[in-house]
Design an enzyme around this catalytic site. Structure first.
Site, mmCIF file in Angstrom:
data_model
loop_
_atom_site.group_PDB
_atom_site.id
_atom_site.type_symbol
_atom_site.label_atom_id
_atom_site.label_comp_id
_atom_site.label_asym_id
_atom_site.label_seq_id
_atom_site.Cartn_x
_atom_site.Cartn_y
_atom_site.Cartn_z
ATOM 1 N N LYS A 51 -7.891 2.713 4.345
ATOM 2 C CA LYS A 51 -6.463 2.997 4.224
ATOM 3 C C LYS A 51 -5.825 3.370 5.577
ATOM 4 O O LYS A 51 -6.530 3.695 6.539
ATOM 5 C CB LYS A 51 -6.269 4.084 3.162
ATOM 6 C CG LYS A 51 -6.733 3.614 1.763
ATOM 7 C CD LYS A 51 -6.427 4.641 0.690
ATOM 8 C CE LYS A 51 -6.808 4.108 -0.696
ATOM 9 N NZ LYS A 51 -6.424 5.077 -1.768
ATOM 10 N N TYR A 80 -0.773 -2.495 -6.458
ATOM 11 C CA TYR A 80 -0.937 -1.267 -7.249
ATOM 12 C C TYR A 80 -0.063 -1.277 -8.511
ATOM 13 O O TYR A 80 0.242 -0.221 -9.061
ATOM 14 C CB TYR A 80 -0.599 -0.049 -6.393
ATOM 15 C CG TYR A 80 -1.741 0.407 -5.500
ATOM 16 C CD1 TYR A 80 -2.922 0.933 -6.043
ATOM 17 C CD2 TYR A 80 -1.648 0.342 -4.119
ATOM 18 C CE1 TYR A 80 -3.965 1.368 -5.231
ATOM 19 C CE2 TYR A 80 -2.690 0.774 -3.299
ATOM 20 C CZ TYR A 80 -3.840 1.292 -3.869
ATOM 21 O OH TYR A 80 -4.869 1.727 -3.067
ATOM 22 N N ASN A 107 -6.679 9.325 0.982
ATOM 23 C CA ASN A 107 -8.104 9.532 0.744
ATOM 24 C C ASN A 107 -8.990 8.458 1.364
ATOM 25 O O ASN A 107 -10.083 8.173 0.886
ATOM 26 C CB ASN A 107 -8.375 9.704 -0.755
ATOM 27 C CG ASN A 107 -7.899 8.509 -1.556
ATOM 28 O OD1 ASN A 107 -7.442 7.530 -1.000
ATOM 29 N ND2 ASN A 107 -8.037 8.592 -2.863
ATOM 30 N N HIS A 134 -10.351 2.683 -0.530
ATOM 31 C CA HIS A 134 -10.210 2.199 -1.909
ATOM 32 C C HIS A 134 -11.503 1.525 -2.344
ATOM 33 O O HIS A 134 -12.182 0.897 -1.539
ATOM 34 C CB HIS A 134 -9.071 1.171 -1.980
ATOM 35 C CG HIS A 134 -9.034 0.395 -3.264
ATOM 36 N ND1 HIS A 134 -8.407 0.872 -4.392
ATOM 37 C CD2 HIS A 134 -9.566 -0.816 -3.611
ATOM 38 C CE1 HIS A 134 -8.546 -0.013 -5.383
ATOM 39 N NE2 HIS A 134 -9.235 -1.054 -4.930
ATOM 40 N N GLU A 179 -8.652 -8.182 -7.284
ATOM 41 C CA GLU A 179 -8.273 -7.620 -5.981
ATOM 42 C C GLU A 179 -8.787 -8.490 -4.824
ATOM 43 O O GLU A 179 -8.081 -8.688 -3.824
ATOM 44 C CB GLU A 179 -8.791 -6.185 -5.866
ATOM 45 C CG GLU A 179 -8.072 -5.250 -6.847
ATOM 46 C CD GLU A 179 -8.684 -3.864 -6.943
ATOM 47 O OE1 GLU A 179 -8.181 -3.061 -7.751
ATOM 48 O OE2 GLU A 179 -9.668 -3.571 -6.220
HETATM 49 N N1 UDP Z 1 -3.188 8.931 -5.772
HETATM 50 C C1 UDP Z 1 -2.257 9.895 -5.461
HETATM 51 N N2 UDP Z 1 -2.065 10.952 -6.349
HETATM 52 C C2 UDP Z 1 -2.748 11.044 -7.528
HETATM 53 C C3 UDP Z 1 -3.693 10.053 -7.834
HETATM 54 C C4 UDP Z 1 -3.887 9.001 -6.934
HETATM 55 O O1 UDP Z 1 -1.609 9.839 -4.426
HETATM 56 O O2 UDP Z 1 -2.531 11.988 -8.286
HETATM 57 C C5 UDP Z 1 -3.392 7.793 -4.849
HETATM 58 C C6 UDP Z 1 -4.712 7.877 -4.085
HETATM 59 O O3 UDP Z 1 -4.519 7.304 -2.789
HETATM 60 C C7 UDP Z 1 -5.612 6.998 -4.941
HETATM 61 C C8 UDP Z 1 -4.638 5.896 -5.369
HETATM 62 O O4 UDP Z 1 -3.410 6.575 -5.596
HETATM 63 O O5 UDP Z 1 -6.712 6.499 -4.231
HETATM 64 C C9 UDP Z 1 -5.012 5.144 -6.613
HETATM 65 O O6 UDP Z 1 -5.287 6.058 -7.660
HETATM 66 P P1 UDP Z 1 -6.554 5.885 -8.605
HETATM 67 O O7 UDP Z 1 -6.371 6.812 -9.748
HETATM 68 O O8 UDP Z 1 -6.762 4.437 -8.916
HETATM 69 O O9 UDP Z 1 -7.758 6.448 -7.711
HETATM 70 P P2 UDP Z 1 -8.977 5.681 -7.011
HETATM 71 O O10 UDP Z 1 -9.385 4.550 -7.922
HETATM 72 O O11 UDP Z 1 -8.477 5.176 -5.678
HETATM 73 O O12 UDP Z 1 -10.060 6.705 -6.860
HETATM 74 MG MG MG Z 2 -8.281 3.012 -8.745
#
Ligand code: UDP
Ligand code: MG
Length: 138
Positions: free
Chosen positions: A10, A50, A113, A116, A127
């Site tokens: 990211k 997304y 974070n 991905h 994807e």
């Molecule tokens: N994210 C965020 N706030 C939240 C949850 C997710 O900003 O409360 C962001 C974070 O960058 C995350 C992405 O949205 O990686 C996609 O969310 P997902 O629940 O799919 O998490 P991931 O699969 O990336 O662990």
């Molecule tokens: Mg996810």
């Protein structure tokens, strides 16, 4: 299928110069890089990627963040790729991520974070196809 996953390093991790260190962790963990490139997503393209999160409260912040700078996108191959890669990257919130995971080491917040990883074989294919043609995979 079942042996590939899709990843993005990211914007803040790329900006911080952590691309090499993260790719090293990925390769050392047994993933083979099938395809890889650096891209700067438009807001439109990030929004499309997304789209599943469209109704979530963090959607607009996420789109702004993910289109805010260049990222590394890649397809990775390994037995049990999706599940093993989710284990390697750790929990979404770095505060919950296990020691030794990529997010524990490189993430700066729940939103930023670092990396991905696809959450299912079906989404890994969607994807990967979103970013790469067949001619870009080796
Ligand atoms: N994210 C965020 N706030 C939240 C949850 C997710 O900003 O409360 C962001 C974070 O960058 C995350 C992405 O949205 O990686 C996609 O969310 P997902 O629940 O799919 O998490 P991931 O699969 O990336 O662990
Ligand atoms: Mg996810």
């Amino acid at each position: 299928m079942g042996n590939i996953t899709f990843t993005m390093i990211k914007p803040e991790a790329v900006e911080a110069g952590n691309t090499g260190a993260i790719l090293k962790r990925i390769e050392e963990s047994g993933f083979r890089i099938v395809a890889m490139k650096k891209v700067h997503l438009s807001e439109e393209k990030a929004g499309k990627f997304y789209e599943v999160h469209k109704e979530r409260p963090f959607y607009s912040e996420l789109i702004e963040y993910m289109s805010g700078g260049p990222i590394i996108v890649a397809i990775l191959e390994k037995e049990n790729a999706v599940s093993d890669f989710r284990t390697l990257i750790g929990a979404t919130n770095p505060e919950d991520a296990a020691n030794g995971t990529i997010r524990k080491e490189f993430a700066t917040s729940l939103a930023m974070n670092a990396i991905h990883g696809s959450d299912s074989d079906e989404n890994a294919k969607i994807e990967a196809d979103f970013h790469f043609s067949n001619q870009e995979r080796f």
